[in-house]
Design an enzyme around this catalytic site. Structure first.
Site, PDB file in Angstrom:
ATOM      1  CB  THR A 258      72.682  38.166  44.480  1.00 53.53           C
ATOM      2  OG1 THR A 258      72.893  38.279  43.067  1.00 53.53           O
ATOM      3  CG2 THR A 258      71.274  37.641  44.738  1.00 53.53           C
ATOM      4  CB  VAL A 259      70.760  41.355  48.967  1.00 50.90           C
ATOM      5  CG1 VAL A 259      70.399  41.286  50.450  1.00 50.90           C
ATOM      6  CG2 VAL A 259      71.976  42.256  48.769  1.00 50.90           C
TER       7      VAL A 259
ATOM      8  N   GLY B 261      64.983  50.525  36.290  1.00 55.43           N
ATOM      9  CA  GLY B 261      65.361  49.252  36.881  1.00 55.43           C
ATOM     10  C   GLY B 261      64.419  48.864  38.006  1.00 55.43           C
TER      11      GLY B 261
ATOM     12  CG  ASN C  85      74.520  45.102  36.884  1.00 56.56           C
ATOM     13  OD1 ASN C  85      74.277  44.388  35.928  1.00 56.56           O
ATOM     14  ND2 ASN C  85      73.860  46.228  37.114  1.00 56.56           N
TER      15      ASN C  85
ATOM     16  CE1 TYR D 217      63.521  57.896  35.093  1.00 58.12           C
ATOM     17  CE2 TYR D 217      63.671  56.430  33.192  1.00 58.12           C
ATOM     18  CZ  TYR D 217      64.282  57.162  34.193  1.00 58.12           C
ATOM     19  OH  TYR D 217      65.653  57.164  34.317  1.00 58.12           O
TER      20      TYR D 217
ATOM     21  CG  ASP E  71      67.812  48.266  41.023  1.00 55.19           C
ATOM     22  OD1 ASP E  71      67.236  48.486  39.942  1.00 55.19           O
ATOM     23  OD2 ASP E  71      68.997  48.599  41.236  1.00 55.19           O
ATOM     24  NE  ARG E  72      66.658  54.502  38.944  1.00 52.30           N
ATOM     25  CZ  ARG E  72      66.556  55.323  37.900  1.00 52.30           C
ATOM     26  NH1 ARG E  72      66.691  54.862  36.657  1.00 52.30           N
ATOM     27  NH2 ARG E  72      66.288  56.604  38.099  1.00 52.30           N
TER      28      ARG E  72
ATOM     29  CG  ASP F 168      70.736  51.041  45.896  1.00 52.41           C
ATOM     30  OD1 ASP F 168      71.673  50.597  46.585  1.00 52.41           O
ATOM     31  OD2 ASP F 168      69.921  50.309  45.318  1.00 52.41           O
TER      32      ASP F 168
END
Length: 256
Positions: free
Chosen positions: A12-13, A107, A9, A100, A109-110, A129
């Protein structure tokens, strides 16, 4: 050459992998209005710094917490690259069971962080993170993603404080010389560093208690190096964790 893209958010990598090794990486501000053409121009400049070209890219793996940008990366790949694109999300194989209630809520990324942490550091483990939010994600001894904790991020929290307290000024995100601040700047920096270190330790210890394991805590994200030295529970910092998770997911799906 694989281009891994972690769209957060706030930041950005980008990472470039050659033969499975991360050779270059860049961190830029995330702009939700950025178009496919702007993405191409940005990446062209970044790659050119290292004598690389967009034509060298033969695969792209994207994790995005900004849904509107997914279609722009799809358009970028279709318009500028002769390369396969993989967007991490529902239907993509990750190789990790997700315990879950609704796995689609997690997400990407998680998930890729958990995949990389299990592969690089073993299980059980907890990933911390430091991003727009501070994410705590647990991997069981059996290698399952079992859930986690979402807390306000460092920059998000500090921006809210500065916006609401007229007499407080923004400070550099750095460790103060002492816990007890002798100036307003020192006091704010102490609250930032030791406050969030305390938050990390409290949450990690409670997560370990629920896991019933002394799970290893691994930090990643832009401000991990600031907080980790002052935490009792973080054992190591792995700045390339998310990019490595993207590579692992790419390889898993490419093998089909």
């Amino acid at each position: 050459m694989l281009l891994a893209v972690d769209v957060g958010n706030t930041q950005t990598v980008f990472g470039v992998f050659d033969d499975g090794a991360l050779t270059r990486d860049w961190r830029v501000a995330t702009e939700a209005e950025r178009t496919a053409d702007e993405i191409a121009a940005l990446l062209d400049r970044l790659l050119e710094l290292h004598e690389l070209q967009l034509e060298d890219v033969d695969g792209v793996c994207v994790s995005s917490t900004v849904p509107v940008l997914v279609r722009e990366y799809e358009a970028f790949a279709g318009r500028y690259l002769d390369a396969e694109l993989l967007v991490v999300g529902p239907g993509v194989k990750t190789g990790i069971p997700i315990l879950y209630d609704n796995p689609h809520e997690v997400g990407p990324d998680r998930i890729v962080n958990a995949v990389a942490a299990r592969e690089r550091h073993g299980a059980p483990c907890i990933v911390v993170d430091f991003g727009t939010s501070t994410n705590f994600d647990a991997v069981s001894r059996a290698g399952e993603f079992v859930g986690g904790v979402l807390a306000p991020g460092i920059e998000t929290s500090m921006d809210a404080l500065f916006a609401r307290a007229a007499r407080l000024v923004k400070v550099d995100f750095s460790a103060p010389p002492a816990v007890i601040g002798k100036t307003t700047v020192g006091a704010l920096q102490s609250g930032l560093v030791y406050g969030f270190a305390g938050q990390v330790d409290g949450i990690v210890e409670r997560m370990r208690g629920e896991l019933g394991e002394d799970a290893r805590a691994i930090a990643t994200g832009g401000l991990a190096d600031l907080i980790a030295p002052h935490s009792r529970t973080i054992e190591l910092v792995d700045p390339g964790l998310t990019l490595e998770g993207l590579r692992l997911v790419w390889e898993l799906n490419r093998s089909d």
